[in-house]
Design an enzyme around this catalytic site. Structure first.
Site, PDB file in Angstrom:
ATOM      1  N   LYS A   1       0.831  -1.200   0.000  1.00 53.65           N
ATOM      2  CA  LYS A   1       0.000   0.000   0.000  1.00 53.65           C
ATOM      3  C   LYS A   1       0.871   1.257   0.000  1.00 53.65           C
ATOM      4  CE  LYS A   1      -4.011   1.809   2.617  1.00 53.65           C
ATOM      5  NZ  LYS A   1      -4.904   1.489   3.756  1.00 53.65           N
TER       6      LYS A   1
ATOM      7  N   SER B   1      -9.716   1.510   3.005  1.00 57.24           N
ATOM      8  CA  SER B   1      -8.850   2.360   2.198  1.00 57.24           C
ATOM      9  C   SER B   1      -7.805   1.585   1.403  1.00 57.24           C
ATOM     10  CB  SER B   1      -8.155   3.379   3.105  1.00 57.24           C
ATOM     11  OG  SER B   1      -7.288   2.741   4.036  1.00 57.24           O
TER      12      SER B   1
ATOM     13  N   THR C   1      -7.349   0.836  10.092  1.00 56.18           N
ATOM     14  CA  THR C   1      -7.669   1.516  11.334  1.00 56.18           C
ATOM     15  C   THR C   1      -9.052   1.084  11.807  1.00 56.18           C
ATOM     16  OG1 THR C   1      -6.344   3.405  10.570  1.00 56.18           O
ATOM     17  CG2 THR C   1      -7.792   3.776  12.464  1.00 56.18           C
TER      18      THR C   1
ATOM     19  N   GLY D   1     -11.610  -1.232   9.404  1.00 57.21           N
ATOM     20  CA  GLY D   1     -12.242  -1.829   8.235  1.00 57.21           C
ATOM     21  C   GLY D   1     -11.463  -1.797   6.943  1.00 57.21           C
ATOM     22  N   SER D   2     -10.263  -1.214   6.914  1.00 53.93           N
ATOM     23  CA  SER D   2      -9.590  -0.940   5.642  1.00 53.93           C
ATOM     24  C   SER D   2      -8.866  -2.118   5.016  1.00 53.93           C
ATOM     25  CB  SER D   2      -8.595   0.219   5.809  1.00 53.93           C
ATOM     26  OG  SER D   2      -9.279   1.443   5.838  1.00 53.93           O
TER      27      SER D   2
END
Length: 592
Positions: free
Chosen positions: A109, A190, A211, A213-214
């Site tokens: 990422k 994200s 943080t 759900g990402s």
């Protein structure tokens, strides 16, 4: 086209998520198909000399270039990837391997720093050209394991911690990322590009960050296994932060065992991140060995039904799949304990409380400068704190302000205190109470449970508050005749929910075992294929002598992403193609 469900496991959390799974041949020209190849298949081929790490890098770069103009999932390709792969091939030829990931390409990422020629931007031009003094600990661990860091994945800008009105998968630096199971699909966030890249085999696997759900949500909608580790199992050093209390980094892969291999490589203590020093061991457990078909036998699995919010009208298709998953888990030998509900106070705080926002906002004001900006060895935009970043964003056209607002930052700056304030501490302690004794940890203890299960749409929040882990596994699909539901900007087609297991801190090995046992009995990922798949395979590159292709491909990708006007025109064109999008009944939820 149907949507997918999946099963997710947290550190003390196992989730089922709605995802879509492709069907492909296991081999092409004698080589494994890159959209479904496992690590053990790659290692077998590398050990036998059937192909090299350079071949793998060339194939993956070609696949990126085939689809990146449509999906915007990779922001840049490592221009040194070919030379790194060649060095690792030479080590293998000399009889040296660094581990099972030796010579295997992974995409990370674009908030995980690397001390090389690639940028680390969190999707913002505010950090374009900035330099770090060393690799992030995660990047260093990957290199030590023999991984080729192939490139950086697009993300929801600033890990979805900037705007109240942006879109999942959009960043100024990377453009709008799209999912792969329907044209214009919301990739969630994200870790949007990480999910898309892993789903269609643009690398062996990817890393995402979470943080709240990402990792879980993008894994869900990309038909992946995603592991959200306990906060402190993997280092956050030189990862662009939101909150030291909730941020964690984990793998996104196509099988449970492959995700376990990656987690094994990145877990462990790090003196640069004091949260990792709380690990109750010197050497992490063997997560690969935890992949046991019988892992669910005799385990007590609870269902906190009151966390499924009736005001959000959970889709009947999801509930049917959730109940079917429960039956599968029963047949695997688990004991289901239904209606193991959290307290009324915890439920009210979970649904309507503001303490998580206070913690994230105060942490971000402190952690962005303290844990990242102050450590830059070169900071060309002179951004030293959140106020500087906001000022840059307001005055740099490609950041798309004010069309995409900075409401999250406005609120963070207006809070008036940071994470050293007693006001912060009160909010944080409330979070620990809500998700701990009155939530997850209370249920596990009071009912003698090994894990909890929920539809994933209702699962990330409580584990996020106390830093416990999750694993998602594909479960099922929406039917082909579902009605299309778009996001609030009308530019993306939203996707469906998940079903999770929830557990206690440091229990990843158990959850991986539960996820593996479920995955092996269902193999849901193999039932539906993406609408877009790159065609390049190993058979197209082995022996073709194209070992110098990395640099120009990387440059071409970067050039296309910097052409912001083209990205916006493309996004707007896609937004009006309403009849091509696939359905979901789940309301927009930003995952951070």
């Amino acid at each position: 086209m149907p949507l997918r469900f999946s099963l997710t496991f947290l550190l003390c959390c196992l989730f089922l998520t709605l995802v879509l799974k492709p069907l492909f041949s296991s081999a092409l020209g004698g080589f494994p198909a890159l959209i479904e190849v496992t690590l053990e298949e790659l290692e077998t081929g590398l050990e036998a000399g059937e192909f090299t790490s350079v071949d793998l890098v060339n194939a993956y770069i070609a696949r990126i270039n085939e689809v990146n103009g449509t999906l915007n999932c990779v922001t840049e390709v490592n221009p040194d990837a070919i030379s790194i792969a060649a060095e690792l091939d030479a080590e293998r030829a000399n009889g040296t391997t660094r581990g099972p990931l030796h010579g295997v390409p992974i995409i990370i990422k674009n908030n995980i720093a690397t001390n090389d020629k690639m940028n680390n931007t969190a999707g913002s031009f505010a950090l374009y050209g900035a330099k770090v003094p060393r690799d992030s600990t995660l990047a260093s661990k990957l290199r030590a394991a023999g991984v080729v860091i192939l490139g950086k994945a697009n993300l929801s800008q600033w890990a979805n911690f900037r705007s109240d009105n942006s879109t999942n998968g959009w960043s100024a630096y990377g453009g709008q990322c799209y999912g792969v199971y329907y044209p214009g699909q919301d990739p969630s966030g994200s870790s949007s590009g990480s999910g898309v890249s892993s789903a269609i085999g643009l690398a062996f696997a990817t890393l995402g960050s979470e943080t709240d759900g990402s990792i879980l949500s993008p894994s869900e909608v990309s038909n992946l296994v995603g592991i959200k580790p306990t906060v402190g199992l993997t280092s956050r050093s030189l990862v662009i932060p939101i909150s030291q209390r909730q941020d964690t980094i984990g793998p996104m892969a196509r099988t449970v065992k492959d995700a376990a291999y990656v987690l094994q490589a990145i877990a462990g203590k790090d003196p640069h991140d004091n949260y990792t020093l709380a690990q109750p061991w010197d050497t992490p457990p063997d997560y690969v060995a935890a992949c046991n078909f019988s892992s669910l036998r005799g385990k007590r699995i609870g269902i906190p039904r009151n966390v499924i919010d009736p005001t959000q009208e959970p889709d009947d298709t999801v509930i049917v799949a959730f109940n079917a998953a429960i039956e599968t888990i029963k047949k695997a030998g688990a004991i289901i304990v239904d209606d193991t509900n959290i307290t009324a106070y915890a439920l009210a705080q979970y649904n309507n409380g503001s303490n998580e926002n206070i913690v994230l906002e105060a942490d971000f004001v402190s952690d962005l400068p303290g844990e990242y900006l102050s450590m830059l060895s070169y900071n060309p935009q002179n951004v030293h704190d959140l106020a500087d970043v906001e000022n840059f964003t307001h005055n740099f056209a490609q950041e798309d302000y004010p069309d995409r607002d900075t409401a999250v930052w406005d609120q963070s700056l207006a809070l008036g205190f940071n994470n050293t304030s007693p006001l912060f501490w009160a909010a944080y302690q409330n979070n620990l109470e809500v998700a701990g004794p009155q939530g997850i940890l209370g249920l596990l203890a009071n009912y003698s449970l090994d894990a909890l299960i929920l539809p994933t749409n209702f699962s990330p929040g409580l584990p996020a508050l106390i830093g416990t882990p999750v694993v998602t596994v594909p479960l099922g699909f929406y039917p082909a005749n579902e009605t299309v539901v778009r996001n609030m900007r009308g530019t993306l087609v939203e996707t469906g929910p998940n079903i999770p297991f929830i557990g206690a801190a440091w229990s990843e090995a158990s959850l991986i075992g539960y996820a593996y046992a479920y995955e092996q009995r269902t193999q849901t990922r193999n039932k539906v294929q993406p609408y877009i798949v790159p065609s390049t395979e190993l058979v197209d590159v082995v022996g073709k002598g194209n070992g110098n292709s990395s640099m120009p491909m990387g440059k071409r990708s970067l050039k296309s992403f910097r052409n912001y006007g083209s990205v916006r025109r493309y996004e707007m064109k896609r937004s009006v193609e309403s009849k091509r999008y696939f359905p979901s009944k789940v309301a927009l939820k930003y995952e951070r």
